[in-house]
Design a protein around this motif. Structure first.
Motif, PDB file in Angstrom:
ATOM      1  N   LYS A 143      37.477  30.622  37.928  1.00 31.66           N
ATOM      2  CA  LYS A 143      38.723  30.793  37.502  1.00 31.66           C
ATOM      3  C   LYS A 143      38.961  29.389  36.757  1.00 31.66           C
ATOM      4  O   LYS A 143      39.552  29.291  35.650  1.00 31.66           O
ATOM      5  N   ASP A 186      36.711  28.814  33.822  1.00 32.25           N
ATOM      6  CA  ASP A 186      37.090  29.677  32.642  1.00 32.25           C
ATOM      7  C   ASP A 186      38.430  29.271  31.856  1.00 32.25           C
ATOM      8  O   ASP A 186      38.558  29.633  30.650  1.00 32.25           O
ATOM      9  N   GLY A 187      39.363  29.004  32.818  1.00 30.90           N
ATOM     10  CA  GLY A 187      40.724  28.512  32.629  1.00 30.90           C
ATOM     11  C   GLY A 187      40.578  27.410  31.679  1.00 30.90           C
ATOM     12  O   GLY A 187      41.763  26.811  31.143  1.00 30.90           O
ATOM     13  N   GLU A 206      34.970  31.954  43.514  1.00 31.44           N
ATOM     14  CA  GLU A 206      35.949  32.562  42.942  1.00 31.44           C
ATOM     15  C   GLU A 206      36.850  31.668  42.417  1.00 31.44           C
ATOM     16  O   GLU A 206      37.251  31.570  41.072  1.00 31.44           O
TER      17      GLU A 206
END
Length: 343
Positions: free
Chosen positions: A237, A240-241, A233
Motif C-alpha cells: 500500500k 503503490d500510494g 500488505e
C-alpha cells in the motif's frame, strides 16, 4: 586464603568465573559436573572460605524441580530460540522446564499461570504479552511464585526484569542508517502487539529529532502476530500510494521487515546498497531468519543467549537464597549492529 568476604552465590560465581546454574548443579550434586569444574569450584571454596547457605539449599530441595517458562507466542522463532536457551540452562541446573505458550491471548496467558501455580514450581521465567496481559493475574502469580520477567517489562511485577535495551539499540541503527544514506522512516503496526514496539518508536523519534532529521512514522493496519503478512500488505500500500518519504525504511522488528522485503520484490524494487537499488530496508532483533532473506537483512541484534543466561542466573539466585528480593532489578542488555546487504 583470600580475605575478600563473599556474601552470596552471585558474588562467588563472579570471582570463580563459573555460571550460577553450574554452581547450583554442583551444590545439588557435586558428581553432576565435570571433574575439572568440580576441582575448580572446590579450590575456590578453599581460597575464599565461602560456604553456601546449606539451610536454604536444603529447603529448596523440598520444592518441586519444575521451572515454568511462559512465552507469548511459541510459533515465533524469536521466542522459540530464547525458550530453547532457557530450557537448556534450566536442565543444566538439574531442574525440569515446563514450557507454555500464551498464543497471543490474555485468556491463555492466565490459564498458563494458573496451570503453573497448581504444580508449585520452584520459580518461573515469564515473557508476558505486555499491554494485553491481565496485569492483576500476572501480579497475583508473581506474588505466589518467584518470577523473573524477560523481553516484555511490566513495571513492578516479578523479582527482576532482563531484556533488550531498545533505546541504545534503536539509536545505534538509526545512526548507522543516517551515516550511510538517507535518514530512515519508521515502519510499524498502528496498534503494536509487543510493548517493545512503543519503546522503539519513541527512541526513533528522539534520535531523529536530536540529529535534526525529520520524523516519518509509517503506520500500517493489522493486529496479532502475523507480522510478515502485515509488513507485506502494508508495504505494498505504501509503495503503490507513493507514500515512502525516503528510500530508507527502518522496521519495528525483523518480521515486519521481511514482509517489506517481499512487498518491494512484488513491486519490482531492488533492495540494497549501490547502483540500481531503490530501497534500503533494516529491522530490529536479528531474527533467526534475517540472515537468509534476499537480500540478507541489516538489523540490530538481541542477545538471545545472554538474555536467557542472565534471566536464569537471577531466578536461581532467588531460589537458592530462599528469600524474595527486597528490590526489583531491571537489567538491560545492549544490542549490536548487524550489517548485511539490505542496507
Amino acid at each position: 586464603m583470600d580475605d575478600r568476604k563473599i556474601r552470596n552465590m552471585e558474588e562467588f560465581a563472579e570471582v570463580v568465573g563459573i555460571s550460577r546454574p553450574t554452581l547450583s548443579k554442583y551444590f545439588n550434586d557435586p558428581e553432576s559436573v565435570r571433574k575439572s569444574t568440580r576441582t575448580r569450584i572446590e579450590g575456590a571454596l578453599e581460597q575464599y572460605d565461602y560456604r553456601p547457605n546449606i539451610f536454604a539449599i536444603n529447603q529448596n530441595r523440598k520444592l518441586t524441580k519444575n521451572i515454568g517458562i511462559v512465552v507469548p507466542y511459541l510459533a515465533d522463532p524469536f521466542f522459540a530460540e530464547i525458550a530453547r536457551n532457557l530450557e537448556m540452562l534450566v536442565i543444566g541446573s538439574g531442574y525440569r522446564p515446563i514450557l507454555l505458550s500464551s498464543h497471543g491471548t490474555a485468556a491463555q496467558e492466565n490459564d498458563n499461570l494458573e496451570s503453573l501455580r497448581a504444580i508449585k514450581p520452584a520459580g518461573a521465567l515469564l515473557a508476558p504479552l505486555g499491554r494485553r496481559s491481565d496485569k492483576a493475574a500476572v501480579e497475583s502469580f508473581c506474588r505466589a511464585v518467584p518470577s523473573v520477567l524477560f523481553d516484555s517489562n511490566i513495571s513492578g511485577l516479578g523479582e527482576a526484569f532482563v531484556g533488550h535495551d531498545n533505546d541504545q539499540a534503536t539509536a545505534l541503527i538509526c545512526d548507522y542508517l543516517c551515516r550511510s544514506g538517507q535518514p530512515p522512516a519508521f515502519l510499524e503496526m498502528r496498534d503494536p502487539t509487543n510493548p517493545n514496539a512503543y519503546r522503539r518508536r519513541k527512541a526513533y523519534c528522539d534520535v531523529m529529532e536530536r540529529m535534526g532529521h525529520p520524523v516519518h512514522l509509517l503506520q500500517v493496519d493489522g493486529n496479532g502476530w502475523d507480522f510478515e503478512r502485515i509488513g507485506l500488505e502494508g508495504g505494498i500500500k505504501l509503495i503503490d500510494g507513493g507514500d515512502l518519504p525516503t528510500d530508507t525504511i527502518l522496521c519495528s522488528n525483523d518480521r515486519i521487515a521481511i514482509g517489506m522485503l517481499a512487498a518491494a520484490y512484488q513491486r519490482g524494487l531492488r533492495v540494497g546498497l549501490g547502483p540500481g537499488c531503490a530501497l534500503r530496508v533494516a529491522g530490529h532483533d536479528d531474527h533467526p531468519f534475517s540472515r537468509y532473506t534476499c537480500p540478507p537483512l541489516t538489523t540490530v541484534s538481541q542477545g538471545y543467549d545472554i538474555i536467557a543466561e542472565r534471566s536464569v542466573e537471577r531466578l536461581f539466585s532467588l531460589i537458592e537464597s530462599g528469600q524474595r528480593a527486597e528490590k526489583r532489578d531491571e537489567i538491560y542488555l545492549e544490542g549490536k549492529l548487524v550489517m548485511r546487504l539490505s542496507a
